[in-house]
Write a protein that holds these residues in place. Structure first.
Motif, PDB file in Angstrom:
ATOM      1  N   ARG A 101       6.405  21.981  -4.159  1.00 19.57           N
ATOM      2  CA  ARG A 101       8.314  21.168  -3.525  1.00 19.57           C
ATOM      3  C   ARG A 101       8.561  20.996  -2.874  1.00 19.57           C
ATOM      4  O   ARG A 101       9.831  19.573  -3.183  1.00 19.57           O
ATOM      5  CB  ARG A 101       8.710  21.449  -5.713  1.00 19.57           C
ATOM      6  N   ILE A 102       8.934  21.794  -2.310  1.00 19.32           N
ATOM      7  CA  ILE A 102      10.067  21.583  -1.357  1.00 19.32           C
ATOM      8  C   ILE A 102       9.604  20.894  -0.482  1.00 19.32           C
ATOM      9  O   ILE A 102      10.704  20.339   0.603  1.00 19.32           O
ATOM     10  CB  ILE A 102       9.773  23.319  -0.270  1.00 19.32           C
ATOM     11  N   PHE A 103       7.837  20.695   0.460  1.00 22.88           N
ATOM     12  CA  PHE A 103       7.750  19.038   0.958  1.00 22.88           C
ATOM     13  C   PHE A 103       8.472  17.770   0.324  1.00 22.88           C
ATOM     14  O   PHE A 103       9.063  17.280   1.573  1.00 22.88           O
ATOM     15  CB  PHE A 103       6.333  19.134   1.292  1.00 22.88           C
ATOM     16  N   ALA A 116      11.793  18.157   1.524  1.00 24.59           N
ATOM     17  CA  ALA A 116      12.520  18.163   2.862  1.00 24.59           C
ATOM     18  C   ALA A 116      13.213  16.905   3.369  1.00 24.59           C
ATOM     19  O   ALA A 116      13.588  16.364   4.250  1.00 24.59           O
ATOM     20  CB  ALA A 116      11.533  19.352   3.358  1.00 24.59           C
ATOM     21  N   TRP A 117      11.669  16.023   3.250  1.00 28.82           N
ATOM     22  CA  TRP A 117      11.833  14.649   3.508  1.00 28.82           C
ATOM     23  C   TRP A 117      12.639  13.852   3.070  1.00 28.82           C
ATOM     24  O   TRP A 117      13.469  13.325   3.755  1.00 28.82           O
ATOM     25  CB  TRP A 117      10.440  13.813   2.613  1.00 28.82           C
ATOM     26  N   TYR A 167      19.881  27.778   0.893  1.00 29.05           N
ATOM     27  CA  TYR A 167      19.365  26.709   2.269  1.00 29.05           C
ATOM     28  C   TYR A 167      18.856  25.777   1.583  1.00 29.05           C
ATOM     29  O   TYR A 167      17.665  25.372   0.720  1.00 29.05           O
ATOM     30  CB  TYR A 167      19.052  27.043   3.213  1.00 29.05           C
ATOM     31  N   ASN A 168      19.348  24.235   2.011  1.00 30.47           N
ATOM     32  CA  ASN A 168      18.225  23.075   1.404  1.00 30.47           C
ATOM     33  C   ASN A 168      16.214  23.502   1.652  1.00 30.47           C
ATOM     34  O   ASN A 168      16.609  24.338   2.460  1.00 30.47           O
ATOM     35  CB  ASN A 168      18.752  21.318   2.226  1.00 30.47           C
ATOM     36  N   ALA A 169      16.390  22.409   1.621  1.00 29.06           N
ATOM     37  CA  ALA A 169      14.770  21.940   1.442  1.00 29.06           C
ATOM     38  C   ALA A 169      13.991  22.496   3.273  1.00 29.06           C
ATOM     39  O   ALA A 169      13.731  23.121   3.770  1.00 29.06           O
ATOM     40  CB  ALA A 169      13.999  21.250   0.888  1.00 29.06           C
ATOM     41  N   LEU A 170      14.993  21.372   3.822  1.00 29.06           N
ATOM     42  CA  LEU A 170      14.318  20.947   5.207  1.00 29.06           C
ATOM     43  C   LEU A 170      14.793  22.461   5.437  1.00 29.06           C
ATOM     44  O   LEU A 170      14.241  22.797   6.922  1.00 29.06           O
ATOM     45  CB  LEU A 170      15.609  20.643   6.065  1.00 29.06           C
ATOM     46  N   GLN A 171      15.789  23.203   5.853  1.00 29.59           N
ATOM     47  CA  GLN A 171      16.455  24.241   6.638  1.00 29.59           C
ATOM     48  C   GLN A 171      15.488  25.926   5.839  1.00 29.59           C
ATOM     49  O   GLN A 171      15.118  26.080   7.452  1.00 29.59           O
ATOM     50  CB  GLN A 171      17.755  24.663   6.046  1.00 29.59           C
TER      51      GLN A 171
END
Length: 179
Positions: A43-45, A48-49, A70-74
């Motif tokens: 789910r991180i992808f 992050a998007w 951290y947020n997903a992108l970080q």
């Protein structure tokens, strides 16, 4: 103006970076901090998007408290720098060394040849530069004093002490490199 002197300084600084990285990765696993960095779900992808789209459209997404999560992108960015870019840099660097590849003929073939190793190493440098620009920009945009306290003195407040220490360290680092 000699390549030899530049290579000497590069290799001397590499010892610091590799040693520092080894200590950092060791501490990640000793302190369980790795849980904040290693993605555990696909789910991180998409998450992050979604964060990237917020940033790309000049909107700040709802942020978790960066002091704790951290947020997903970080998370993906930090994971990539620590566990992908750094090991690839360490592996491609020696492939450019004439002394090493003459002694260990098989090593030059790991990246393909010396020029492929040099190209990959340069692209990794470009990725580091992009990461640093994005990272520093986000530290400023999302609250410089608070983020510097997180980074430098491990405190979650708006005091300016972490910023002063961090900026002093950067000035000292700059002066050491100029001299």
């Amino acid at each position: 103006h000699t390549l030899g002197l530049a290579r000497h300084w590069h290799f001397a600084s590499v010892l610091f970076w590799v040693g520092n990285g080894a200590i950092y990765v060791t501490m990640l696993f000793v302190t369980s901090h790795w849980r904040r960095l290693v993605p555990t779900s696909p789910r991180i992808f998409p998450e992050a998007w979604a964060v990237f789209v917020h940033y790309a459209t000049f909107h700040l997404p709802p942020e978790p408290n960066g002091f704790f999560q951290y947020n997903a992108l970080q998370q993906l960015s930090y994971f990539a720098v620590i566990f992908i870019l750094a090991p690839l840099s360490i592996l491609t660097g020696p492939a450019m060394s004439p002394a090493l590849v003459n002694r260990f003929h098989w090593y030059r073939r790991l990246p393909g040849n010396r020029q492929v190793g040099r190209s990959i190493h340069f692209l990794l440098l470009c990725a580091y530069v992009l990461f640093v620009i994005a990272h520093v920009s986000m530290v400023f945009i999302t609250g410089f004093a608070r983020n510097m306290n997180h980074i430098v003195i491990n405190r979650d407040d708006l005091m300016w002490f972490g910023m002063y220490i961090g900026l002093s360290g950067l000035v000292i680092l700059f002066l050491l490199n100029v001299m």
